[in-house]
Design a protein around this motif. Structure first.
Motif, PDB file in Angstrom:
ATOM      1  N   GLU A 195      26.956   7.215  55.110  1.00  0.00           N
ATOM      2  CA  GLU A 195      26.993   7.300  56.571  1.00  0.00           C
ATOM      3  C   GLU A 195      27.477   5.988  57.186  1.00  0.00           C
ATOM      4  O   GLU A 195      28.265   5.998  58.135  1.00  0.00           O
ATOM      5  CB  GLU A 195      25.606   7.658  57.112  1.00  0.00           C
ATOM      6  CG  GLU A 195      25.192   9.077  56.800  1.00  0.00           C
ATOM      7  CD  GLU A 195      23.801   9.420  57.257  1.00  0.00           C
ATOM      8  OE1 GLU A 195      23.579  10.589  57.631  1.00  0.00           O
ATOM      9  OE2 GLU A 195      22.912   8.528  57.247  1.00  0.00           O
ATOM     10  N   ILE A 253      25.679  12.000  58.834  1.00  0.00           N
ATOM     11  CA  ILE A 253      26.037  13.304  58.281  1.00  0.00           C
ATOM     12  C   ILE A 253      24.804  14.181  58.102  1.00  0.00           C
ATOM     13  O   ILE A 253      24.919  15.391  57.979  1.00  0.00           O
ATOM     14  CB  ILE A 253      26.834  13.196  56.960  1.00  0.00           C
ATOM     15  CG1 ILE A 253      26.060  12.439  55.889  1.00  0.00           C
ATOM     16  CG2 ILE A 253      28.187  12.560  57.209  1.00  0.00           C
ATOM     17  CD1 ILE A 253      26.747  12.435  54.524  1.00  0.00           C
ATOM     18  N   LEU A 268      22.866  19.356  58.059  1.00  0.00           N
ATOM     19  CA  LEU A 268      24.041  18.545  58.345  1.00  0.00           C
ATOM     20  C   LEU A 268      24.259  18.455  59.849  1.00  0.00           C
ATOM     21  O   LEU A 268      23.980  19.410  60.576  1.00  0.00           O
ATOM     22  CB  LEU A 268      25.292  19.159  57.708  1.00  0.00           C
ATOM     23  CG  LEU A 268      25.347  19.188  56.190  1.00  0.00           C
ATOM     24  CD1 LEU A 268      26.557  19.989  55.731  1.00  0.00           C
ATOM     25  CD2 LEU A 268      25.397  17.781  55.619  1.00  0.00           C
ATOM     26  N   GLY A 306      28.783  15.993  59.762  1.00  0.00           N
ATOM     27  CA  GLY A 306      28.413  16.220  58.365  1.00  0.00           C
ATOM     28  C   GLY A 306      29.019  17.503  57.822  1.00  0.00           C
ATOM     29  O   GLY A 306      29.451  17.551  56.667  1.00  0.00           O
TER      30      GLY A 306
END
Length: 83
Positions: free
Chosen positions: A44, A51, A61, A65
């Motif tokens: 990330e 994400i 997510l 993501g």
């Protein structure tokens, strides 16, 4: 770009989404929970986006993501086609 092997990261995300929490996912992956958490946070940080939505239970997510997950899936598909 993220230095982690994309098939491994895809596997980590698949298992994390399957279980919905880091502890169970780490156990299933045979890695420590802190390692899994740090790995996702590192990705990330490198991407500059979250994400994983940590405000939901089970974990899910984020929109970014989902896009990144689709990207990882497409990389795996392309690699399989190439081979």
């Amino acid at each position: 770009m993220v230095q982690m092997d994309s098939p491994v990261l895809l596997q980590y995300l698949d298992i994390l989404l399957k279980h919905g929490n880091y502890t169970k996912a780490a156990k299933d992956l045979y890695v420590s929970q802190p390692y899994l958490t740090q790995t996702i946070k590192k990705v990330e940080k490198e991407l500059g986006i979250d994400i994983i939505n940590r405000k939901t239970n089970p974990l899910q997510l984020t929109e970014a993501g989902r896009i990144y997950y689709q990207y990882l899936n497409s990389l795996e598909t392309q690699q399989e086609q190439f081979l």
